[in-house]
Scaffold this motif. Structure first.
Motif, PDB file in Angstrom:
ATOM      1  N   ALA A   2      -0.713   6.685   9.827  1.00  8.99           N
ATOM      2  CA  ALA A   2      -1.358   5.812  10.813  1.00  8.99           C
ATOM      3  C   ALA A   2      -2.480   5.021  10.161  1.00  8.99           C
ATOM      4  O   ALA A   2      -2.746   3.864  10.517  1.00  8.99           O
ATOM      5  N   SER A   3      -3.123   5.637   9.168  1.00 10.15           N
ATOM      6  CA  SER A   3      -4.245   4.978   8.491  1.00 10.15           C
ATOM      7  C   SER A   3      -3.809   3.764   7.682  1.00 10.15           C
ATOM      8  O   SER A   3      -4.638   2.940   7.294  1.00 10.15           O
ATOM      9  N   LEU A   5      -1.923   1.407   8.853  1.00  7.63           N
ATOM     10  CA  LEU A   5      -1.752   0.287   9.764  1.00  7.63           C
ATOM     11  C   LEU A   5      -3.091  -0.363  10.081  1.00  7.63           C
ATOM     12  O   LEU A   5      -4.139   0.287  10.042  1.00  7.63           O
ATOM     13  N   LYS A   6      -3.052  -1.633  10.427  1.00  5.26           N
ATOM     14  CA  LYS A   6      -4.258  -2.316  10.888  1.00  5.26           C
ATOM     15  C   LYS A   6      -4.657  -1.740  12.237  1.00  5.26           C
ATOM     16  O   LYS A   6      -3.866  -1.687  13.176  1.00  5.26           O
ATOM     17  N   TYR A   7      -5.920  -1.304  12.341  1.00  2.00           N
ATOM     18  CA  TYR A   7      -6.420  -0.661  13.556  1.00  2.00           C
ATOM     19  C   TYR A   7      -7.521  -1.513  14.167  1.00  2.00           C
ATOM     20  O   TYR A   7      -8.419  -1.991  13.468  1.00  2.00           O
ATOM     21  N   TRP A  23      -2.881   0.110  16.936  1.00  2.00           N
ATOM     22  CA  TRP A  23      -2.392   0.157  15.561  1.00  2.00           C
ATOM     23  C   TRP A  23      -1.239  -0.834  15.453  1.00  2.00           C
ATOM     24  O   TRP A  23      -0.221  -0.692  16.135  1.00  2.00           O
ATOM     25  N   ALA A  54      -3.152   9.814  16.488  1.00  7.40           N
ATOM     26  CA  ALA A  54      -2.859   9.425  15.109  1.00  7.40           C
ATOM     27  C   ALA A  54      -1.798  10.296  14.435  1.00  7.40           C
ATOM     28  O   ALA A  54      -0.903   9.770  13.756  1.00  7.40           O
TER      29      ALA A  54
END
Length: 319
Positions: A2-3, A5-7, A23, A54
């Motif tokens: 998940a990290s 991806l653009k959040y 995300w 997440a």
């Protein structure tokens, strides 16, 4: 994952908890689905936030990354069908382990919500996302525990099909003014699929089966026991088919859940099957792990989400 991806975190209302995380996987593709999560925490636990989604996002991405971990058709459908993930925070009820002084706590930080505040926030967050990203009904809405209750409360309280409009009606605007809803924008379009994971659907029934030990947090969230049935998705006085007219209704549960028992899911499944066409109701009773462990691990959540996307892909003709 998940990290990777653009959040982006958005505020959809003035309270600090009226926020939603997004995300971005392929957000520009309007033909793909959003996966939108509502967390649990007994409507009151400030330690449980939108970020608990997440691990499930990571599991979905791992299962669909290159086919090596899960080469099934559901995995292949998964990543190719997802535009973005989102996870909703909402105003919370008081928690005795995390007390606040109302006289000293700013209004936008005070945790004093009571039904329908939590539900109003979910509506507002979804309406905000739909206005901002224009995905309409192309989303899967899933919730865990209290979030599962909110998922099905959203369906139960949507305007029936005979209502003039779900967006911007005078009755809707009056309701939001009266309740102090978070962010306005009218009722959101309902999802293509709704999924409740280890949900609470009959507050009085569950509390009775645990010997009354859940009365404290249920009262904090819904008021005295005489009010619980009004809010219970399993005891909704109308018919789901009059509101949730075309989407999939799914439920999932783990036999290892130590906090919410299987009869909650079984009872809700019976209710949905009585209201909806059989093919629209999916029930998964084979998740593995404890009540919180299901979300902390995320693999079971990912499997069910991918299966729902597979079914939706078939319904869409493979789009």
């Amino acid at each position: 994952m998940a990290s990777s991806l653009k959040y982006t975190r958005h505020q959809y209302g003035a309270h600090e908890l009226q926020r939603v995380g997004v995300w971005d996987l392929d957000i520009a593709d309007k033909a793909k689905y959003w996966i939108i999560f509502i967390h649990g925490g007994a409507w009151r636990d400030p330690r449980v936030t939108h970020e608990v989604f997440a691990p499930s996002i990571s599991r979905i991405l791992e299962s669909t990354s290159d086919g090596t971990k899960s080469p099934s058709s559901s995995s292949n459908v998964g990543k190719s069908s997802i535009a973005a993930f989102a996870s909703i925070d909402y105003r919370l009820s008081p928690h005795p382990d995390f007390p606040q002084d109302p006289a000293r706590t700013p209004k936008d930080q005070l945790r004093d919500a009571r039904h329908p505040d939590h539900l109003d926030d979910v509506r507002a967050a979804l309406a905000f996302l739909q206005r901002s990203y224009d995905f309409g009904a192309r989303y899967v809405l899933l919730g865990h525990s209290a979030g599962a209750c909110l998922t099905y409360q959203l369906l139960a309280t949507a305007p029936p099909l005979s209502s003039s409009s779900r967006s911007g009606s005078s009755a809707d605007e009056t309701r939001k003014r009266e309740r102090g809803g978070g962010g306005g924008g009218g009722d959101p379009e309902l999802p293509a699929a709704a999924l409740g994971i280890e949900g609470i659907y009959d507050m009085a029934g569950l509390n009775a089966r645990v010997g009354g030990s859940y009365a404290e947090f249920l009262t904090a969230a819904f008021g005295p026991p005489g009010r619980w049935d009004e809010a219970a998705p399993m005891k909704f006085a109308g018919r789901y088919r009059e509101r949730f007219t075309t989407g999939l209704a799914a439920l999932a549960h783990s036999p290892d859940d130590e906090l919410v028992d299987m009869p909650e899911t079984e009872g809700m499944a019976e209710r949905l099957r009585g209201d909806l066409d059989e093919e629209r109701v999916l029930v998964f009773k084979d998740l593995e792990g404890s009540h919180e462990g299901i979300v902390q691990d995320g693999s079971g959540v990912a499997r069910v989400v991918l299966r729902i996307l597979e079914v939706l892909g078939g319904a869409d003709g493979g789009s």
